[in-house]
Motif scaffolding. Sequence first.
Motif, PDB file in Angstrom:
ATOM      1  N   ASN A 130       0.821  -1.211   0.000  1.00 55.66           N
ATOM      2  CA  ASN A 130       0.000   0.000   0.000  1.00 55.66           C
ATOM      3  C   ASN A 130       0.858   1.265   0.000  1.00 55.66           C
ATOM      4  OD1 ASN A 130      -2.438  -1.435  -0.011  1.00 55.66           O
ATOM      5  ND2 ASN A 130      -2.403  -1.644   2.214  1.00 55.66           N
ATOM      6  N   GLY A 131       1.982   1.200  -0.715  1.00 56.59           N
ATOM      7  CA  GLY A 131       2.831   2.363  -0.889  1.00 56.59           C
ATOM      8  C   GLY A 131       3.810   2.633   0.225  1.00 56.59           C
ATOM      9  N   ALA A 132       3.836   1.790   1.270  1.00 56.12           N
ATOM     10  CA  ALA A 132       4.717   2.023   2.416  1.00 56.12           C
ATOM     11  C   ALA A 132       5.658   0.834   2.600  1.00 56.12           C
ATOM     12  CB  ALA A 132       3.888   2.225   3.682  1.00 56.12           C
ATOM     13  N   PRO A 133       6.829   1.054   3.202  1.00 53.79           N
ATOM     14  CA  PRO A 133       7.742  -0.059   3.482  1.00 53.79           C
ATOM     15  C   PRO A 133       7.053  -1.137   4.315  1.00 53.79           C
ATOM     16  CG  PRO A 133       8.848   2.033   3.817  1.00 53.79           C
ATOM     17  CD  PRO A 133       7.394   2.350   3.612  1.00 53.79           C
ATOM     18  N   THR A 134       7.520  -2.366   4.176  1.00 56.24           N
ATOM     19  CA  THR A 134       6.865  -3.476   4.853  1.00 56.24           C
ATOM     20  C   THR A 134       7.903  -4.506   5.278  1.00 56.24           C
ATOM     21  OG1 THR A 134       5.021  -5.048   4.656  1.00 56.24           O
ATOM     22  CG2 THR A 134       6.419  -4.772   2.720  1.00 56.24           C
ATOM     23  N   SER A 135       7.442  -5.664   5.720  1.00 56.59           N
ATOM     24  CA  SER A 135       8.317  -6.752   6.161  1.00 56.59           C
ATOM     25  C   SER A 135       7.750  -8.063   5.647  1.00 56.59           C
ATOM     26  CB  SER A 135       8.389  -6.789   7.690  1.00 56.59           C
ATOM     27  OG  SER A 135       7.107  -7.100   8.232  1.00 56.59           O
ATOM     28  N   TYR A 136       8.566  -9.120   5.701  1.00 55.62           N
ATOM     29  CA  TYR A 136       8.067 -10.435   5.316  1.00 55.62           C
ATOM     30  C   TYR A 136       6.846 -10.818   6.153  1.00 55.62           C
ATOM     31  CZ  TYR A 136      12.385 -11.495   2.661  1.00 55.62           C
ATOM     32  OH  TYR A 136      13.423 -11.514   1.765  1.00 55.62           O
ATOM     33  N   ALA A 137       6.924 -10.587   7.461  1.00 60.53           N
ATOM     34  CA  ALA A 137       5.820 -10.974   8.344  1.00 60.53           C
ATOM     35  C   ALA A 137       4.535 -10.247   7.964  1.00 60.53           C
ATOM     36  CB  ALA A 137       6.186 -10.686   9.796  1.00 60.53           C
ATOM     37  N   ALA A 138       4.644  -8.954   7.670  1.00 58.77           N
ATOM     38  CA  ALA A 138       3.455  -8.185   7.296  1.00 58.77           C
ATOM     39  C   ALA A 138       2.888  -8.646   5.959  1.00 58.77           C
ATOM     40  CB  ALA A 138       3.793  -6.698   7.244  1.00 58.77           C
ATOM     41  N   LEU A 139       3.745  -9.166   5.094  1.00 60.97           N
ATOM     42  CA  LEU A 139       3.290  -9.684   3.809  1.00 60.97           C
ATOM     43  C   LEU A 139       2.660 -11.065   3.945  1.00 60.97           C
ATOM     44  CD1 LEU A 139       6.322  -8.626   1.576  1.00 60.97           C
ATOM     45  CD2 LEU A 139       4.024  -7.637   1.527  1.00 60.97           C
ATOM     46  N   GLY A 140       2.857 -11.713   5.099  1.00 60.94           N
ATOM     47  CA  GLY A 140       2.279 -13.031   5.326  1.00 60.94           C
ATOM     48  C   GLY A 140       3.134 -14.172   4.841  1.00 60.94           C
ATOM     49  N   VAL A 141       4.455 -13.946   4.716  1.00 56.23           N
ATOM     50  CA  VAL A 141       5.350 -14.981   4.203  1.00 56.23           C
ATOM     51  C   VAL A 141       6.502 -15.169   5.183  1.00 56.23           C
ATOM     52  CG1 VAL A 141       4.726 -14.352   1.847  1.00 56.23           C
ATOM     53  CG2 VAL A 141       6.808 -13.402   2.843  1.00 56.23           C
ATOM     54  N   THR A 142       7.149 -16.333   5.113  1.00 53.17           N
ATOM     55  CA  THR A 142       8.297 -16.575   5.981  1.00 53.17           C
ATOM     56  C   THR A 142       9.600 -16.115   5.339  1.00 53.17           C
ATOM     57  OG1 THR A 142       8.527 -18.835   5.136  1.00 53.17           O
ATOM     58  CG2 THR A 142       7.146 -18.520   7.081  1.00 53.17           C
ATOM     59  N   THR A 143       9.656 -16.136   4.022  1.00 52.61           N
ATOM     60  CA  THR A 143      10.769 -15.602   3.246  1.00 52.61           C
ATOM     61  C   THR A 143      10.259 -15.426   1.823  1.00 52.61           C
ATOM     62  OG1 THR A 143      13.110 -15.902   2.628  1.00 52.61           O
ATOM     63  CG2 THR A 143      11.727 -17.864   2.620  1.00 52.61           C
ATOM     64  N   VAL A 144      11.083 -14.884   0.957  1.00 54.47           N
ATOM     65  CA  VAL A 144      10.752 -14.778  -0.465  1.00 54.47           C
ATOM     66  C   VAL A 144      11.830 -15.511  -1.246  1.00 54.47           C
ATOM     67  CG1 VAL A 144      10.470 -13.228  -2.438  1.00 54.47           C
ATOM     68  CG2 VAL A 144       9.522 -12.591  -0.213  1.00 54.47           C
ATOM     69  N   LEU A 145      11.417 -16.411  -2.110  1.00 53.55           N
ATOM     70  CA  LEU A 145      12.355 -17.138  -2.962  1.00 53.55           C
ATOM     71  C   LEU A 145      12.595 -16.320  -4.232  1.00 53.55           C
ATOM     72  CD1 LEU A 145      10.745 -20.662  -2.496  1.00 53.55           C
ATOM     73  CD2 LEU A 145      12.756 -19.739  -1.315  1.00 53.55           C
ATOM     74  N   PRO A 146      13.829 -16.246  -4.709  1.00 51.66           N
ATOM     75  CA  PRO A 146      14.142 -15.332  -5.814  1.00 51.66           C
ATOM     76  C   PRO A 146      13.808 -15.875  -7.205  1.00 51.66           C
ATOM     77  CG  PRO A 146      16.152 -16.349  -5.025  1.00 51.66           C
ATOM     78  CD  PRO A 146      15.055 -16.835  -4.125  1.00 51.66           C
ATOM     79  N   TYR A 147      12.565 -16.333  -7.356  1.00 55.29           N
ATOM     80  CA  TYR A 147      12.090 -16.711  -8.686  1.00 55.29           C
ATOM     81  C   TYR A 147      10.580 -16.529  -8.738  1.00 55.29           C
ATOM     82  CZ  TYR A 147      10.211 -21.246  -7.056  1.00 55.29           C
ATOM     83  OH  TYR A 147       9.484 -22.224  -6.421  1.00 55.29           O
TER      84      TYR A 147
END
Length: 345
Positions: free
Chosen positions: A201-218
């Motif tokens: 929503n236009g503001a900085p965030t975190s993995y936890a706020a996104l609902g993920v444990t990490t992001v895989l680079p693909y």
Amino acid sequence: MFRNAFRLAGLALTALLGSCASTPTAQAPGLGLQSVGLVELSVSGLGGGQQGVSPVARLTALSGQGALGSLALADQADSLQFDPLSVSVFNTGTRGAGGTRYVTATFRVRNADQQNVPVARSRKNLTLLAVPVADSLGTTAFRAVTTFGGSAVASSVAKTMLPTHAMRYDPLGGRPVLSPGGEDLQVYTENDVLPANFSRNGAPTSYAALGVTTVLPYGFVVHTPGGSRTLPASPAAGVYSGRVTLSVKVPLQAAPSQDPWAFRMSFLVIEDSVTAVTQSLEEQPLDNAAVGTRAGAVGASILNVLPGSTLSAGPTGTSVRRVCQVRTAGAIGDAGATYLVNSCP
């Protein structure tokens, strides 16, 4: 370096569009990777034609029910529509000696919400980034992987399920070949997918706020049938301007009864401020001209290549970037992490 260079441009765009209204609201990109929301690919019937059941694939917003209750997002998770076009499943090679099952699902994409209300802003470089969630297997993007008999598949098997270019079976050659139009695989560097590069929503965030444990680079990038990366604003009723093809390969197990029959795969949909193209491992044996043409057609600033590629230069305005590591399971630095590629010669 590439990602940071585009962060300021993304912030400037947010300032310019901050006063614009749309129904439903779709935030303009803030930092380099703007979250749209979590979606889940569900595939079943992966018998490779052996059990006489046709495969089925769906791509839906994570509902926030059951085990995923804490992961429901409030940003724009339902402001895209995905409609299945085709599913392909085939086996190649010898079981126990490198045999592989390829699973490919293609969807059309509409820039509108689940109530059929069009989004009044065009979107560019929509990408489905692979993400582990709370109950994913082995910190992969896969969950609920089961056999034909309904038994749970071990996380060690999920770690061997890898992303690919879309493939089809060539009966004359008896081998898998590239499926035209399925060049949607995208890879990133680890720096690209650090939390600091994401916004919500236009503001900085975190993995936890996104609902993920990490992001895989693909992930996999949405395109139009004409090759553009932009979904037009306010599509007419029933008009699906985008296409996306998701493809994975699964090693055949020792016995057919042990093969994955169904799985779910979690993605974070993002709008990327950087236009990039990836040459997949499967494309490497071919002429490099095709991927260069693709990069030029979309105005890519980055052309990602993987170890083994002979491509050294892209079209004018496109930088070739060699990505030597693509993590497919585990967090950054985990001893048990697995990779699509993990070194450059």
